[in-house]
Design a protein around this motif. Structure first.
Motif, short mmCIF file in Angstrom:
data_model
loop_
_atom_site.label_atom_id
_atom_site.label_comp_id
_atom_site.label_asym_id
_atom_site.label_seq_id
_atom_site.Cartn_x
_atom_site.Cartn_y
_atom_site.Cartn_z
N GLU A 6 36.46 33.89 30.81
CA GLU A 6 37.59 34.59 31.39
C GLU A 6 38.54 33.60 32.06
O GLU A 6 38.14 32.51 32.47
N ARG A 8 42.46 33.87 34.51
CA ARG A 8 43.50 34.71 35.08
C ARG A 8 44.82 33.94 35.08
O ARG A 8 44.89 32.82 35.55
N ASP A 12 48.69 37.31 37.13
CA ASP A 12 47.48 38.03 37.53
C ASP A 12 46.89 38.87 36.40
O ASP A 12 46.04 39.73 36.64
N LEU A 14 44.30 39.37 33.61
CA LEU A 14 42.97 38.82 33.36
C LEU A 14 42.69 38.83 31.86
O LEU A 14 42.78 39.87 31.21
N TRP A 28 42.71 41.83 27.49
CA TRP A 28 43.62 41.52 28.59
C TRP A 28 43.78 42.77 29.44
O TRP A 28 44.03 43.86 28.90
N ALA A 31 47.01 43.44 36.32
CA ALA A 31 46.64 43.32 37.73
C ALA A 31 46.92 44.60 38.49
O ALA A 31 46.26 44.90 39.47
#
Length: 243
Positions: A6, A8, A12, A14, A28, A31
Protein backbone atom coordinates in the motif's frame (compact mmCIF):
# COMPACT_ATOMS: atom_id res chain seq x y z
CA UNK A 1 -8.51 -11.08 -1.40
CA UNK A 2 -5.03 -10.52 0.00
CA UNK A 3 -3.45 -7.05 0.11
CA UNK A 4 0.28 -7.16 -0.64
CA UNK A 5 1.33 -3.48 -0.57
CA UNK A 6 0.00 0.00 0.00
CA UNK A 7 0.94 3.63 -0.47
CA UNK A 8 -0.80 6.92 0.22
CA UNK A 9 -0.55 9.80 -2.25
CA UNK A 10 -0.26 13.46 -1.33
CA UNK A 11 -3.97 13.91 -2.02
CA UNK A 12 -4.54 11.23 0.67
CA UNK A 13 -5.81 8.63 -1.82
CA UNK A 14 -4.86 5.17 -0.58
CA UNK A 15 -3.55 2.69 -3.17
CA UNK A 16 -3.43 -1.00 -2.25
CA UNK A 17 -2.23 -3.81 -4.47
CA UNK A 18 -3.94 -7.15 -3.98
CA UNK A 19 -4.17 -10.66 -5.34
CA UNK A 20 -7.32 -12.72 -5.71
CA UNK A 21 -7.22 -16.24 -7.09
CA UNK A 22 -3.68 -15.60 -8.27
CA UNK A 23 -4.77 -12.55 -10.26
CA UNK A 24 -3.19 -9.17 -9.36
CA UNK A 25 -5.19 -6.00 -8.96
CA UNK A 26 -5.13 -2.52 -7.46
CA UNK A 27 -7.68 -0.75 -5.25
CA UNK A 28 -7.79 3.02 -4.73
CA UNK A 29 -9.95 4.52 -1.98
CA UNK A 30 -10.65 8.20 -1.32
CA UNK A 31 -9.66 10.09 1.79
CA UNK A 32 -13.09 11.67 2.17
CA UNK A 33 -16.59 11.47 0.78
CA UNK A 34 -19.49 9.12 1.42
CA UNK A 35 -18.75 6.03 3.49
CA UNK A 36 -18.95 3.38 2.31
CA UNK A 37 -17.86 4.76 -1.06
CA UNK A 38 -19.49 3.88 -4.39
CA UNK A 39 -17.21 1.82 -6.61
CA UNK A 40 -15.99 2.12 -10.19
CA UNK A 41 -14.39 -0.93 -11.85
CA UNK A 42 -11.74 0.25 -14.30
CA UNK A 43 -11.20 -1.87 -17.38
CA UNK A 44 -8.16 -1.59 -19.66
CA UNK A 45 -6.62 -3.38 -22.67
CA UNK A 46 -4.04 -5.33 -20.64
CA UNK A 47 -0.75 -4.90 -18.85
CA UNK A 48 -1.46 -3.15 -15.55
CA UNK A 49 2.18 -2.05 -15.18
CA UNK A 50 2.24 -0.68 -18.71
CA UNK A 51 -1.13 1.03 -18.22
CA UNK A 52 -0.40 2.17 -14.65
CA UNK A 53 0.20 5.91 -15.35
CA UNK A 54 -3.18 6.19 -17.09
CA UNK A 55 -4.95 3.96 -14.56
CA UNK A 56 -3.68 5.84 -11.50
CA UNK A 57 -4.57 9.17 -13.09
CA UNK A 58 -8.12 7.96 -13.72
CA UNK A 59 -8.34 6.47 -10.23
CA UNK A 60 -7.18 9.63 -8.46
CA UNK A 61 -9.63 11.69 -10.50
CA UNK A 62 -12.60 9.55 -9.49
CA UNK A 63 -11.32 9.31 -5.89
CA UNK A 64 -11.35 13.11 -5.73
CA UNK A 65 -15.06 12.86 -6.54
CA UNK A 66 -15.59 10.40 -3.67
CA UNK A 67 -15.47 7.06 -5.50
CA UNK A 68 -13.36 3.99 -4.84
CA UNK A 69 -11.76 2.49 -7.96
CA UNK A 70 -10.32 -0.93 -8.72
CA UNK A 71 -8.67 -2.73 -11.60
CA UNK A 72 -7.39 -6.25 -12.27
CA UNK A 73 -4.96 -7.69 -14.79
CA UNK A 74 -6.42 -8.87 -18.08
CA UNK A 75 -6.06 -12.61 -18.80
CA UNK A 76 -2.93 -13.32 -20.81
CA UNK A 77 -1.33 -9.96 -19.95
CA UNK A 78 1.34 -8.76 -17.55
CA UNK A 79 2.84 -11.64 -15.60
CA UNK A 80 -0.16 -13.87 -16.20
CA UNK A 81 0.24 -16.97 -18.41
CA UNK A 82 -0.10 -16.27 -22.10
CA UNK A 83 -3.14 -17.54 -24.01
CA UNK A 84 -1.77 -19.20 -27.13
CA UNK A 85 -4.97 -18.90 -29.17
CA UNK A 86 -5.19 -15.17 -28.45
CA UNK A 87 -1.54 -14.59 -29.36
CA UNK A 88 -2.02 -16.46 -32.64
CA UNK A 89 -5.12 -14.40 -33.43
CA UNK A 90 -3.21 -11.19 -32.67
CA UNK A 91 -0.56 -12.19 -35.23
CA UNK A 92 -3.29 -12.87 -37.80
CA UNK A 93 -4.90 -9.50 -37.01
CA UNK A 94 -1.63 -7.62 -37.57
CA UNK A 95 -1.01 -9.53 -40.79
CA UNK A 96 -4.45 -8.58 -42.12
CA UNK A 97 -4.04 -4.91 -41.15
CA UNK A 98 -0.56 -4.67 -42.68
CA UNK A 99 -1.88 -6.21 -45.91
CA UNK A 100 -4.81 -3.79 -46.00
CA UNK A 101 -7.25 -6.69 -45.79
CA UNK A 102 -10.54 -6.69 -43.87
CA UNK A 103 -10.36 -8.25 -40.43
CA UNK A 104 -12.58 -11.32 -40.44
CA UNK A 105 -15.01 -12.02 -37.62
CA UNK A 106 -13.26 -15.37 -37.21
CA UNK A 107 -10.05 -13.56 -36.21
CA UNK A 108 -11.95 -11.24 -33.87
CA UNK A 109 -13.67 -14.18 -32.17
CA UNK A 110 -10.34 -15.93 -31.55
CA UNK A 111 -8.77 -12.69 -30.34
CA UNK A 112 -11.49 -11.38 -28.02
CA UNK A 113 -13.87 -14.11 -26.92
CA UNK A 114 -11.33 -16.05 -24.77
CA UNK A 115 -10.59 -12.81 -22.89
CA UNK A 116 -14.29 -12.15 -22.30
CA UNK A 117 -14.92 -15.69 -21.08
CA UNK A 118 -12.01 -15.54 -18.61
CA UNK A 119 -12.18 -11.92 -17.51
CA UNK A 120 -15.89 -11.57 -16.74
CA UNK A 121 -15.99 -14.25 -14.00
CA UNK A 122 -12.78 -12.74 -12.56
CA UNK A 123 -14.38 -9.31 -12.44
CA UNK A 124 -17.41 -10.78 -10.70
CA UNK A 125 -15.25 -12.55 -8.11
CA UNK A 126 -13.34 -9.30 -7.55
CA UNK A 127 -16.60 -7.44 -7.09
CA UNK A 128 -17.71 -10.04 -4.52
CA UNK A 129 -14.53 -9.45 -2.52
CA UNK A 130 -14.54 -5.66 -2.82
CA UNK A 131 -18.12 -5.31 -1.62
CA UNK A 132 -17.20 -7.21 1.54
CA UNK A 133 -14.81 -4.40 2.53
CA UNK A 134 -16.38 -1.97 5.01
CA UNK A 135 -15.08 1.09 3.16
CA UNK A 136 -16.80 0.12 -0.13
CA UNK A 137 -20.51 -0.08 -0.85
CA UNK A 138 -22.70 0.49 -3.86
CA UNK A 139 -23.75 1.43 -6.35
CA UNK A 140 -21.15 0.11 -8.80
CA UNK A 141 -20.07 1.41 -12.20
CA UNK A 142 -17.79 0.03 -14.92
CA UNK A 143 -15.45 2.26 -16.89
CA UNK A 144 -13.07 1.48 -19.74
CA UNK A 145 -12.29 -1.34 -22.13
CA UNK A 146 -12.01 -3.98 -23.49
CA UNK A 147 -15.51 -2.98 -24.65
CA UNK A 148 -16.54 -6.61 -25.27
CA UNK A 149 -15.80 -7.38 -21.61
CA UNK A 150 -17.76 -4.34 -20.50
CA UNK A 151 -20.65 -5.36 -22.73
CA UNK A 152 -20.99 -8.80 -21.18
CA UNK A 153 -20.58 -7.45 -17.65
CA UNK A 154 -23.27 -4.84 -18.30
CA UNK A 155 -25.57 -7.53 -19.67
CA UNK A 156 -25.22 -10.13 -16.90
CA UNK A 157 -24.02 -8.41 -13.70
CA UNK A 158 -26.99 -6.87 -11.84
CA UNK A 159 -24.78 -5.02 -9.36
CA UNK A 160 -23.43 -2.72 -12.10
CA UNK A 161 -25.73 0.31 -12.32
CA UNK A 162 -24.08 2.31 -15.13
CA UNK A 163 -21.12 1.98 -17.50
CA UNK A 164 -18.71 4.15 -19.45
CA UNK A 165 -17.45 2.01 -22.33
CA UNK A 166 -14.36 2.80 -24.42
CA UNK A 167 -14.98 1.78 -28.04
CA UNK A 168 -11.33 1.12 -28.82
CA UNK A 169 -11.18 -2.59 -29.57
CA UNK A 170 -12.80 -5.19 -31.79
CA UNK A 171 -16.07 -6.87 -30.80
CA UNK A 172 -17.20 -10.31 -32.03
CA UNK A 173 -20.56 -10.13 -33.78
CA UNK A 174 -21.78 -12.92 -31.50
CA UNK A 175 -21.78 -10.42 -28.61
CA UNK A 176 -24.28 -8.13 -30.32
CA UNK A 177 -27.16 -10.24 -29.00
CA UNK A 178 -25.80 -9.70 -25.50
CA UNK A 179 -25.59 -5.96 -26.21
CA UNK A 180 -29.32 -5.96 -26.91
CA UNK A 181 -29.88 -7.23 -23.35
CA UNK A 182 -27.98 -4.32 -21.80
CA UNK A 183 -30.47 -1.99 -20.09
CA UNK A 184 -28.35 0.13 -17.74
CA UNK A 185 -27.42 3.74 -18.62
CA UNK A 186 -24.41 3.88 -20.96
CA UNK A 187 -21.89 6.53 -21.95
CA UNK A 188 -19.84 5.27 -24.92
CA UNK A 189 -16.58 7.02 -25.82
CA UNK A 190 -15.37 6.74 -29.43
CA UNK A 191 -12.22 8.19 -30.97
CA UNK A 192 -13.30 8.80 -34.57
CA UNK A 193 -9.88 8.14 -36.14
CA UNK A 194 -8.82 5.29 -33.84
CA UNK A 195 -6.33 3.31 -35.91
CA UNK A 196 -6.96 0.13 -33.91
CA UNK A 197 -10.73 0.18 -34.00
CA UNK A 198 -13.39 -0.57 -36.60
CA UNK A 199 -15.48 2.61 -36.47
CA UNK A 200 -18.51 1.13 -38.19
CA UNK A 201 -18.44 -1.87 -35.88
CA UNK A 202 -18.40 0.49 -32.90
CA UNK A 203 -21.36 2.41 -34.29
CA UNK A 204 -23.24 -0.83 -34.94
CA UNK A 205 -22.57 -1.96 -31.38
CA UNK A 206 -23.84 1.34 -29.98
CA UNK A 207 -27.00 0.93 -32.04
CA UNK A 208 -27.44 -2.62 -30.69
CA UNK A 209 -27.34 -1.67 -27.00
CA UNK A 210 -30.79 -2.03 -25.49
CA UNK A 211 -30.41 0.78 -22.96
CA UNK A 212 -33.06 3.49 -23.05
CA UNK A 213 -30.42 5.96 -21.89
CA UNK A 214 -27.26 5.75 -23.97
CA UNK A 215 -24.95 8.51 -25.15
CA UNK A 216 -22.24 8.34 -27.82
CA UNK A 217 -19.39 10.78 -27.14
CA UNK A 218 -17.30 10.88 -30.33
CA UNK A 219 -14.13 12.94 -30.71
CA UNK A 220 -11.75 13.46 -33.60
CA UNK A 221 -8.33 11.89 -33.14
CA UNK A 222 -6.58 8.58 -32.67
CA UNK A 223 -6.59 6.00 -29.90
CA UNK A 224 -4.45 8.00 -27.46
CA UNK A 225 -5.89 11.41 -28.31
CA UNK A 226 -8.84 11.37 -25.91
CA UNK A 227 -9.47 15.00 -24.85
CA UNK A 228 -9.55 15.89 -21.17
CA UNK A 229 -13.14 17.08 -21.34
CA UNK A 230 -14.25 13.58 -22.38
CA UNK A 231 -13.19 12.32 -18.97
CA UNK A 232 -15.05 15.18 -17.32
CA UNK A 233 -18.22 14.21 -19.20
CA UNK A 234 -17.82 10.61 -18.03
CA UNK A 235 -17.45 11.87 -14.45
CA UNK A 236 -20.69 13.82 -14.69
CA UNK A 237 -22.38 10.71 -16.08
CA UNK A 238 -21.36 8.65 -13.03
CA UNK A 239 -22.40 11.46 -10.69
CA UNK A 240 -25.90 11.24 -12.15
CA UNK A 241 -26.18 7.48 -11.83
CA UNK A 242 -24.03 6.36 -8.88
CA UNK A 243 -25.09 8.93 -6.27
Amino acid sequence: MRFVSEQRFDDDVLEREFTLGGNPGILWTPASGPAPAPLILMGHPGGVRQMYPRLVARARLVAAAGYAAATIELPGSGDRPRIAAVDEARVDLRRALEAGEPVSDEIVVRLVLPLVEKAVPEWQATLDALLELPEIGGPVGYSGGVIAIGTRLAAIEPRISAAVLFAGSYVPRCLFEEARRVTIPLHVLLQWDDEGNDRQLALDLFDAFGSKEKTLHANMGGHTGVPHFAGEAAGRFFDRHLR
